[in-house]
Design a protein around this motif. Structure first.
Motif, short mmCIF file in Angstrom:
data_model
loop_
_atom_site.label_atom_id
_atom_site.label_comp_id
_atom_site.label_asym_id
_atom_site.label_seq_id
_atom_site.Cartn_x
_atom_site.Cartn_y
_atom_site.Cartn_z
N ALA A 1 -79.12 33.16 -42.38
CA ALA A 1 -78.32 33.53 -43.56
C ALA A 1 -78.90 34.73 -44.29
CB ALA A 1 -78.20 32.34 -44.50
N ASP A 2 -80.21 34.94 -44.19
CA ASP A 2 -80.84 36.09 -44.86
C ASP A 2 -80.22 37.41 -44.41
OD1 ASP A 2 -82.53 34.49 -46.30
OD2 ASP A 2 -84.29 34.84 -45.04
N TYR B 1 -77.12 37.91 -43.24
CA TYR B 1 -75.77 38.04 -43.80
C TYR B 1 -75.82 38.30 -45.30
CZ TYR B 1 -74.88 35.66 -39.36
OH TYR B 1 -74.85 35.30 -38.04
N GLN B 2 -76.79 37.69 -45.98
CA GLN B 2 -76.95 37.93 -47.42
C GLN B 2 -77.28 39.39 -47.69
OE1 GLN B 2 -76.45 35.80 -49.96
NE2 GLN B 2 -77.02 37.30 -51.51
N GLU C 1 -75.10 42.01 -49.94
CA GLU C 1 -75.67 42.70 -51.09
C GLU C 1 -75.62 44.21 -50.92
OE1 GLU C 1 -79.56 41.17 -51.81
OE2 GLU C 1 -78.85 39.18 -52.43
N SER D 1 -73.07 37.48 -52.80
CA SER D 1 -73.38 36.60 -51.67
C SER D 1 -72.21 36.66 -50.70
CB SER D 1 -73.63 35.17 -52.17
OG SER D 1 -74.13 34.36 -51.12
N PRO E 1 -73.73 30.34 -47.98
CA PRO E 1 -75.01 30.02 -47.35
C PRO E 1 -75.69 28.79 -47.95
CG PRO E 1 -75.22 31.91 -48.82
CD PRO E 1 -73.76 31.62 -48.70
#
Length: 286
Positions: free
Chosen positions: A150-151, A153-154, A158, A164, A178
Motif C-alpha cells: 500500500a505504501d 499506491y499511497q 500523494e 490517500s 489502505p
C-alpha cells in the motif's frame, strides 16, 4: 514498559528479531483496536477483534497457532500495559511466523508482539481520494505484507495531489482504502458500501448497525460492485476505521460534487458513532 513479546510460552520485554520471518519475509498479521482506561480498562469491541485475529493466524500457513497465548491471556496483558496510561490508547497486536534456520521455513515458534501507543489526534478535514487499479490479496486478513504494498499506491496518490487512495478493479469495482472501509450515500438517501474484496472492519460493523436504525436512511445496502461510473449518483462519501471513526470524503478522482459539512448525513452518522463509542466505554466503567 509499553511493549511485551510472547514466544515459546513466555512473555518478555525483548526478544531477538534478526532471523524472524516477520522481518525477513513479511510473514505476519496485524490487529489494532482502541482502548480507554478509567475506573476500569476497556478494550473497544475486544471480542470482535479477537475473533478476527484468531481467524487470521489460524488460516496463515506459516503461523503455528497452537503456540500462541489464549485470547484471555492477551487481554490480561494488554490491560496491564494500559493501566499505566494514556487514558485513550491504541492496542497493537502483531503476530509473526517467528524464527527460521534457513530464512524460509519457520521453526514453529511464532511471536506475538503487544504494543501500546497514544490514540492519535484525528483531523476533521475531508479527504481527497484517488482510485488505484489494484486488488489487495487475502483482504479479509490484515497481512503485514499488504500494508507494505500500500505504501507504493499511497505515494502515487500523494504525488498526484490526493490524501490517500481507494483500491479499485474492473472485477470488484471500488473496494476499500489502505486502512479504511468506504461508504456512499445516494441522492435518494440510500447508504451503500462494498461487500467484496474488503476487510470487514469493526468500525464498519458498528456503523452499519447504527445506519439501520429508523429515520436515518431509506435503506442500507452492501453491494457486490460499485463502479466508477456510479460516483456521479452519490451525494456523499465517507470512510471508517479505528483511527478515523466516520470521516468525510470531498473528492474521488475528478468527482468533486460530494457534500461535506455539519448538515450532511455523514456528519449525523459520525455524531451517532461517537455517542455510541462514549456509551460503550461508560457502560463498562471506563
Amino acid at each position: 514498559m509499553r511493549t511485551w513479546v510472547y514466544c515459546g510460552g513466555l512473555w518478555s520485554p525483548w526478544v531477538r528479531f534478526e532471523d524472524d520471518l516477520g522481518i525477513r519475509r513479511a510473514r505476519g498479521i496485524l490487529e489494532v483496536l482502541e482502548a480507554r482506561t478509567g475506573k476500569e480498562t476497556v478494550l473497544f469491541h475486544w471480542e470482535d477483534h479477537l475473533k478476527r485475529l484468531e481467524k487470521a493466524y489460524k488460516r496463515h500457513p506459516s503461523i503455528n497457532s497452537d503456540a500462541l497465548p489464549s485470547g484471555e491471556e492477551i487481554k490480561k496483558k494488554a490491560k496491564k500495559l494500559l493501566s499505566a496510561g494514556p487514558a485513550d490508547a491504541l492496542v497493537w497486536i502483531t503476530v509473526t511466523a517467528g524464527s527460521s534456520r534457513d530464512h524460509k521455513k519457520p521453526i514453529g515458534k511464532p511471536k506475538l508482539i503487544l504494543d501500546i501507543t497514544p490514540f492519535p489526534v484525528i483531523s476533521e478535514s475531508p479527504l481527497k481520494l484517488k482510485t488505484i487499479n489494484a486488488r489487495r490479496e487475502f483482504p479479509e486478513i490484515k497481512l503485514t505484507a499488504g500494508y507494505g504494498y500500500a505504501d507504493f499506491y499511497q505515494a502515487e496518490a500523494e504525488s498526484a495531489g490526493y490524501d490517500s487512495f481507494l483500491y479499485w478493479s474492473p472485477w470488484d469495482g471500488i473496494a476499500e482504502g489502505p486502512f479504511e472501509n468506504v461508504f456512499f450515500i445516494t441522492k435518494d438517501e440510500i447508504l451503500v458500501t462494498p461487500q467484496n474484496g474488503i476487510l470487514r472492519g469493526i468500525t464498519r460493523q458498528v456503523v452499519l448497525e447504527l445506519a439501520r436504525e429508523p429515520g436515518l436512511f431509506k435503506s442500507v445496502e452492501e453491494r457486490n460492485q460499485i463502479h466508477l461510473g456510479m460516483l456521479s449518483g452519490f451525494d456523499e462519501a465517507f470512510v471508517t476505521s479505528t483511527t478515523k471513526w466516520v470521516h468525510p470524503v470531498a473528492l474521488i478522482d475528478g468527482y468533486s460534487h460530494l457534500k461535506t459539512g455539519p448538515d450532511t448525513k455523514t456528519a449525523l452518522l459520525r455524531e451517532r458513532f461517537l455517542a455510541y463509542r462514549e456509551n460503550y466505554y461508560k457502560e463498562r466503567g471506563a
